[in-house]
Structure formats: C-alpha cells, structure tokens
Motif scaffolding. Structure first.
Motif, PDB file in Angstrom:
ATOM      1  N   LEU A 187      87.750  -2.357  18.255  1.00 24.96           N
ATOM      2  CA  LEU A 187      87.339  -1.774  19.525  1.00 24.96           C
ATOM      3  C   LEU A 187      88.125  -0.506  19.805  1.00 24.96           C
ATOM      4  CD1 LEU A 187      87.004  -5.003  21.706  1.00 24.96           C
ATOM      5  CD2 LEU A 187      85.190  -3.637  20.674  1.00 24.96           C
ATOM      6  N   THR A 207      82.544  -0.071  29.182  1.00 28.23           N
ATOM      7  CA  THR A 207      82.897   1.350  29.264  1.00 28.23           C
ATOM      8  C   THR A 207      81.856   2.218  28.571  1.00 28.23           C
ATOM      9  OG1 THR A 207      84.129   1.411  27.186  1.00 28.23           O
ATOM     10  CG2 THR A 207      85.331   0.732  29.147  1.00 28.23           C
ATOM     11  N   THR A 208      80.808   1.600  28.017  1.00 29.94           N
ATOM     12  CA  THR A 208      79.842   2.405  27.253  1.00 29.94           C
ATOM     13  C   THR A 208      78.626   2.786  28.087  1.00 29.94           C
ATOM     14  OG1 THR A 208      78.681   0.482  26.413  1.00 29.94           O
ATOM     15  CG2 THR A 208      80.509   1.297  25.096  1.00 29.94           C
ATOM     16  N   VAL A 218      82.338   6.264  31.596  1.00 26.86           N
ATOM     17  CA  VAL A 218      83.191   5.104  31.333  1.00 26.86           C
ATOM     18  C   VAL A 218      83.164   4.118  32.500  1.00 26.86           C
ATOM     19  CG1 VAL A 218      85.601   4.423  31.004  1.00 26.86           C
ATOM     20  CG2 VAL A 218      84.651   6.329  29.704  1.00 26.86           C
ATOM     21  N   ILE A 240      76.013   6.319  19.617  1.00 22.57           N
ATOM     22  CA  ILE A 240      76.967   6.527  20.696  1.00 22.57           C
ATOM     23  C   ILE A 240      77.923   7.674  20.400  1.00 22.57           C
ATOM     24  CG2 ILE A 240      78.697   4.907  19.841  1.00 22.57           C
ATOM     25  CD1 ILE A 240      78.965   3.914  22.748  1.00 22.57           C
ATOM     26  N   PHE A 241      78.174   7.916  19.096  1.00 16.98           N
ATOM     27  CA  PHE A 241      79.084   9.001  18.727  1.00 16.98           C
ATOM     28  C   PHE A 241      78.384  10.363  18.770  1.00 16.98           C
ATOM     29  CE2 PHE A 241      80.747   5.299  16.347  1.00 16.98           C
ATOM     30  CZ  PHE A 241      81.935   5.162  17.032  1.00 16.98           C
ATOM     31  N   GLY A 293      87.040   6.929  18.346  1.00 17.81           N
ATOM     32  CA  GLY A 293      85.933   7.674  17.749  1.00 17.81           C
ATOM     33  C   GLY A 293      85.063   8.306  18.832  1.00 17.81           C
ATOM     34  N   ARG A 294      84.758   7.511  19.849  1.00 18.91           N
ATOM     35  CA  ARG A 294      83.925   8.037  20.940  1.00 18.91           C
ATOM     36  C   ARG A 294      84.601   9.230  21.605  1.00 18.91           C
ATOM     37  NH1 ARG A 294      83.311   3.344  24.751  1.00 18.91           N
ATOM     38  NH2 ARG A 294      82.605   4.810  26.327  1.00 18.91           N
ATOM     39  N   TYR A 323      85.362  -3.990  26.702  1.00 20.07           N
ATOM     40  CA  TYR A 323      85.146  -2.693  26.061  1.00 20.07           C
ATOM     41  C   TYR A 323      83.731  -2.180  26.293  1.00 20.07           C
ATOM     42  CZ  TYR A 323      84.725   1.003  22.685  1.00 20.07           C
ATOM     43  OH  TYR A 323      84.501   2.207  22.116  1.00 20.07           O
ATOM     44  N   ASP A 357      76.043  11.203  21.083  1.00 23.19           N
ATOM     45  CA  ASP A 357      75.442  11.418  22.381  1.00 23.19           C
ATOM     46  C   ASP A 357      73.938  11.196  22.335  1.00 23.19           C
ATOM     47  OD1 ASP A 357      75.735  11.816  25.030  1.00 23.19           O
ATOM     48  OD2 ASP A 357      75.499  14.005  24.958  1.00 23.19           O
ATOM     49  N   HIS A 374      86.766   2.244  17.702  1.00 24.98           N
ATOM     50  CA  HIS A 374      85.491   2.669  18.260  1.00 24.98           C
ATOM     51  C   HIS A 374      85.726   3.606  19.441  1.00 24.98           C
ATOM     52  CE1 HIS A 374      81.430   2.238  19.995  1.00 24.98           C
ATOM     53  NE2 HIS A 374      81.053   1.894  18.760  1.00 24.98           N
ATOM     54  N   TYR A 420      75.230   1.405  19.099  1.00 26.42           N
ATOM     55  CA  TYR A 420      76.682   1.221  19.192  1.00 26.42           C
ATOM     56  C   TYR A 420      77.387   1.679  17.927  1.00 26.42           C
ATOM     57  CZ  TYR A 420      76.194  -1.465  23.494  1.00 26.42           C
ATOM     58  OH  TYR A 420      75.930  -1.848  24.767  1.00 26.42           O
ATOM     59  N   THR A 449      84.603  12.405  19.215  1.00 27.65           N
ATOM     60  CA  THR A 449      83.307  13.066  19.087  1.00 27.65           C
ATOM     61  C   THR A 449      82.914  13.704  20.416  1.00 27.65           C
ATOM     62  OG1 THR A 449      82.264  10.944  19.484  1.00 27.65           O
ATOM     63  CG2 THR A 449      82.403  11.664  17.194  1.00 27.65           C
ATOM     64  N   TYR A 450      83.294  13.070  21.521  1.00 25.93           N
ATOM     65  CA  TYR A 450      82.997  13.629  22.838  1.00 25.93           C
ATOM     66  C   TYR A 450      83.725  14.967  23.008  1.00 25.93           C
ATOM     67  CZ  TYR A 450      83.593  14.216  27.887  1.00 25.93           C
ATOM     68  OH  TYR A 450      83.646  14.708  29.159  1.00 25.93           O
ATOM     69  N   ARG A 504      82.094  17.666  20.952  1.00 26.71           N
ATOM     70  CA  ARG A 504      80.863  18.143  21.578  1.00 26.71           C
ATOM     71  C   ARG A 504      81.159  19.085  22.738  1.00 26.71           C
ATOM     72  NH1 ARG A 504      79.073  12.913  21.085  1.00 26.71           N
ATOM     73  NH2 ARG A 504      79.477  12.466  23.249  1.00 26.71           N
TER      74      ARG A 504
END
Lengths: 207, 327
Positions: free
Chosen positions: B309, A183-184, A188, A99-100, B315-316, A180, A102, B312, A95, B319-320, B323
C-alpha cells in the motif's frame, strides 16, 4: 460541483462507532494474544475491555443488519451479476494502472449505487461472512464453559480460538486496505469527508 | 515435627460399632465438581496387600465402620478402602508398621497413651538422592500459612490433614494433567469448602473461576514459584502474598505452570504444533497457546500488505507530481 447525499445519519453514526470498537478490540486482543510484551495493555484490563467491546460490536452489527433491512441502504449491497466479472476487472485495472495515469474512474457514484463492485464484494464478505464468524467465535469463547469438550475429535476451544484468531487477522488486513482505498477518491479526502458529512461532492455537472 | 493427635478412644462396651450415619454423613456433602468423589476406579484387586493388612481389612474394609466420639460428638471413620490402600505409596506395608502391634488382637485392647505418627519421622533417614526430600518439605510446611506463628488452627494441623496415609499416592510424570489438578485441589477443598459458595468473593477477580480451578491447581498461585519444575512447594502463602498475576500463565513463558506441566508424558512433550496439541485436547490457554509460525505468517502478510500500500501511495504521489510539473 456535483453533490450527493449518500450516507444517512445512522450509517455514519454506525460507521464511526464500528471504527472505534475495531480499534479497541485490536489493541485489547493483541494485548491478550501477545501478553507479556511491553507497550500493550495489562492482561486483566484487556480481558474486561475486550469482552465489553465485543458485546458492543455485536449490538452494532445487529444494528447495521437491521438498518439495511429496514431502510433503503440495503440496496447498495445487492449484487448485480450482469457484467460482474468485467466490472471487477475494470476496477482492478484502474487501481493497478489507471490511477497512476489520471485515467477516469471506471465507476461513478450515484444515489442508487454508492459502492463500486470491488468495494461491494469485499464489504459483503466482511459484514456477512467474517463478522458473523468473528462474533460467533467470540461469544463461544465467552461461554466456553458450556461447550462440549471436543468436536470431531479436536478440542472445541481450539477450534473457537483458531477461528477467532484467523478472522481477526483477516479483519486487520481489511482495515488496512480500507484505510488506504478511501484515499483514492477524487481527492485524497473526498471519501473521508463524505463519511463525516454524509455528502459526496465531486467535480462535474450536477445531475 | 508435628505429632499426630490420636482421638481418645472410648470404652468398647458402649461401642455402636457400625454407625450407619457414616454413610449419610458422606452423602450430605454439598455437590460441587471440586468435591465430587470421582476417585480413581480400581479393580478390586488386593493381592499386593500385605497378608496382615488383609486380615485387618476383614473388618476395616467395611465402609460403615465408624463410631461417634462421646466427648466431641464427632464421627470417627474407621474404614480403610482396600483398593485405594493397595495403590497408595504405603500399600505394601503391614498395618502394624505404623499402628501398635496390639491391634492384631480383637477386641483391640484398651491402651493408655496416644499413638503418634510422623511422616518425617520415618522418612528423614531417606538417602540424599531419594525422590522426595522430606526434610525440606517439612521446612516449607513449617513456613506455610496453616501452621506459621499466628495461625489459628495450627495445633490441629499436620501432614495428615492433607495426606491420608492409607490413600496418599504421588502424582507421577504421565498422569493426566486434569486428574492431577482434580486430586490436588480436592485436598484443599476438603477444608476450604466455603470457596464454592456462589456468594464467595475471594476469587471474584479471576474470570471463569471454575474453569481455572479445573485446569490449574490452587498450589500454582498459593505457593512461591520455584526454579525446580518438578517440586511441589509446601509453603502455602497467605492471601496477600499469593499470585494474582495473569501473565504468569497467560504468556509464552507461563512460569507458574511449569510445575504442573512437568507431569506431561514424553509423548505429550514430543507433540509440537497447534494441530497436534488441539487433537489431543490440551487446554487452550490464551496468550500461552501461541503458534509462532501462524503468528509470524499473519504478521508477514500484514507487513507485506502495508508495504504494498505504501508503494502504491508513493507511486500515486510521484506520478501526480510529474503530471502537475508538466502542465
């Protein structure tokens, strides 16, 4: 595409009922605690609504515990102590960093274990520690007339009130993180969809 | 000004002057926490009493001194409790400052005419800066539901309906709040007993009615709120104008409780914080007993979590995007 039927009908029903009750309780509870603030419910309505919903939440909690005892859903809550710390560390690192980038998810959902260790521990804490405290203090409020005046030299209602308040703040915190974290999943909506349909679907070889 | 209506005295020959039934009368009252006679326990010290008063009390301290009025059939209680009297506001007065001087003789002489009493009659000359302003009390009283035009029993009502002159003492700052509530509510309940009937629905809208009645006074809701915290209002409002407003107590300003809580002692007021209050068993009042620090801290933690959150999530997303652009 890999598909797993993870959430039985009763689990999903319980989950969404519980979610609804939570929202009503938070709204009506805040309306009492912060009475006099605009935008909140009227106090008299809030009291009745909160009491009714609290009773329903108790029934729903009992249903959850009974369901876990009677069906095999309970197995997801059995802690495997071997490698516990490593798994916790792996999950947290994912986490925080993976996760950032991939990185592959360190945990793979299976029919035997649908919860990762972090999830498992927080759900255990919520359902078997916070919830009983919340429900017990709520019922004590409801029957405060029959409580002794003081406990260890402190006004009993104060103890009850502070327990209720603290657990409810903690549960609000849980709810936010929970909302939250779902969604991980792979996408999502992967996890949300699973809780609606019961089916967990992700890329990969069918087992 | 309202005159006291002395009940007609009867001929002394027919006087069954110790009527034991006064006792059974007292014990037949329904048992209820609001009606119980937990009057303050005082040591039997009556030295402060006036010497003439002590003389009268040789007879009138007898609990069973009473007679039955042959006309109305009512039992007239003639007992005066020396302990309550000595702690009352009039404890140092001689009985005959209020009663006829002829009562000093016994048998009391038969006298035509009625004794008239008036609280305000004696107190209206009190100086401007006296603690209690009897004239304004009388004005409020005149507007109260019990004596306002149209009240069914206005004729029988007077200050004495609520204030027994031999017992009355005022609550002062420092008196325990629970005791103030009990003492004042007992006054109302001496007549409004029908309210303790379990089938009574007049306050059914009030959850935990009995818990409320043990921690707030009837006056809080049944008199108009005033700006001056230290004044008890005597204007009892009719049912339709009484306060039903929960937020008047269950909120941080709790304006309906100012008058009651002004009796708190200095030490009480000095206590700040939840723990100090809980330790001294102050009632926890939902919505009022809030601790700004605890609430602020909790909201802060919740706010920071939300912020974390969101960061976070952003950030996700970034970075997505990076990529997918690279691919």
């Amino acid at each position: 595409m890999r598909s797993l039927y993870l959430y039985a009908g009763w689990v999903r029903l319980w989950h969404w009922l519980n979610a609804l009750l939570f929202l009503i309780l938070i709204l009506s509870g805040a309306s009492m605690h912060y009475a006099g603030t605009p935008w909140l419910l009227d106090f008299e309505t809030a009291v009745t609504l909160h009491n009714t919903t609290g009773i329903l939440l108790t029934l729903s909690w009992i249903g959850f515990v009974a369901g876990n005892l009677l069906t095999d859903n309970g197995r997801h809550y059995r802690i495997r102590f071997r490698g516990l710390l490593d798994r916790l560390f792996e999950q947290s690192r994912y986490y925080a960093f993976g996760i950032f980038q991939d990185a592959p998810h360190p945990f793979h959902v299976s029919a035997e274990m649908k919860l990762n260790t972090l999830q498992q521990l927080s759900y255990l804490g919520v359902m078997y520690l916070l919830m009983p405290l919340l429900l017990l203090s709520g019922w004590s409020f409801l029957f405060s007339v029959y409580l002794p005046e003081t406990l260890f030299g402190v006004g009993t209602v104060w103890i009850v009130a502070m327990t209720h308040l603290t657990t409810s703040y903690l549960l609000v915190l849980f709810l936010l993180v929970h909302l939250y974290i779902i969604t991980t999943g792979e996408t999502v909506l992967t996890n949300l969809r699973a809780m609606v349909t019961g089916w967990h679907r992700e890329r990969g070889e069918p087992q | 000004m309202r005159l006291f209506q002395a009940r007609s005295r009867i001929s002394r020959h027919a006087l069954p002057w110790v009527v034991a039934c006064a006792l059974s009368f007292a014990s037949s009252l329904p048992a209820s926490p609001l009606l119980d006679s937990d009057r303050p326990e005082y040591p039997p010290d009556t030295t402060e009493l006036d010497s003439q008063a002590r003389d009268c009390l040789r007879c009138h301290a007898m609990e069973t001194l009473a007679y039955r009025d042959p006309e109305t059939g009512e039992i007239l209680d003639l007992a005066v409790d020396p302990r309550l009297l000595s702690h009352s506001v009039h404890g140092e007065m001689a009985c005959t400052e209020c009663h006829r001087r002829s009562y000093r003789r016994y048998p009391h002489p038969e006298q035509a005419g009625r004794e008239t009493f008036s609280c305000v009659g004696c107190h209206e000359d009190d100086p401007e800066d006296a603690t209690y302003q009897f004239l304004s009390i009388e004005e409020e009283y005149a507007r109260s539901v019990h004596v306002a035009p149209g009240a069914s029993e206005a004729e029988d009502f007077s200050c004495h309906s609520c204030h027994d002159p031999h017992v009355f003492r005022v609550s002062r700052v420092g008196k325990e709040i629970g005791q103030v509530v009990r003492d004042d509510n007992r006054v109302c309940m001496s007549c409004h007993r029908e309210l303790t009937d379990p089938l009574d629905t007049t306050h059914a809208w009030l959850p935990k009615r009995d818990a409320h009645w043990a921690s707030v006074r009837c006056l809080e809701c049944h008199t108009p709120p005033s700006d001056r915290a230290e004044r008890v209002s005597h204007q009892i409002l009719p049912a339709e104008d009484s306060a039903r407003d929960c937020v008047g107590c269950h909120s941080s300003d709790a304006r309906l409780l100012n008058r009651l809580y002004h009796y708190r002692s200095q030490e009480d007021l000095a206590r700040k914080g939840l723990i100090a209050k809980a330790l001294f068993n102050e009632a926890y009042v939902v919505g009022m007993s809030r601790n700004p620090t605890l609430d602020a801290l909790s909201l802060l933690v919740i706010g920071l979590t939300l912020l974390g959150l969101t960061a976070h999530g952003v950030g996700r997303y970034l970075t997505y995007r990076r990529r997918t652009n690279r691919q």
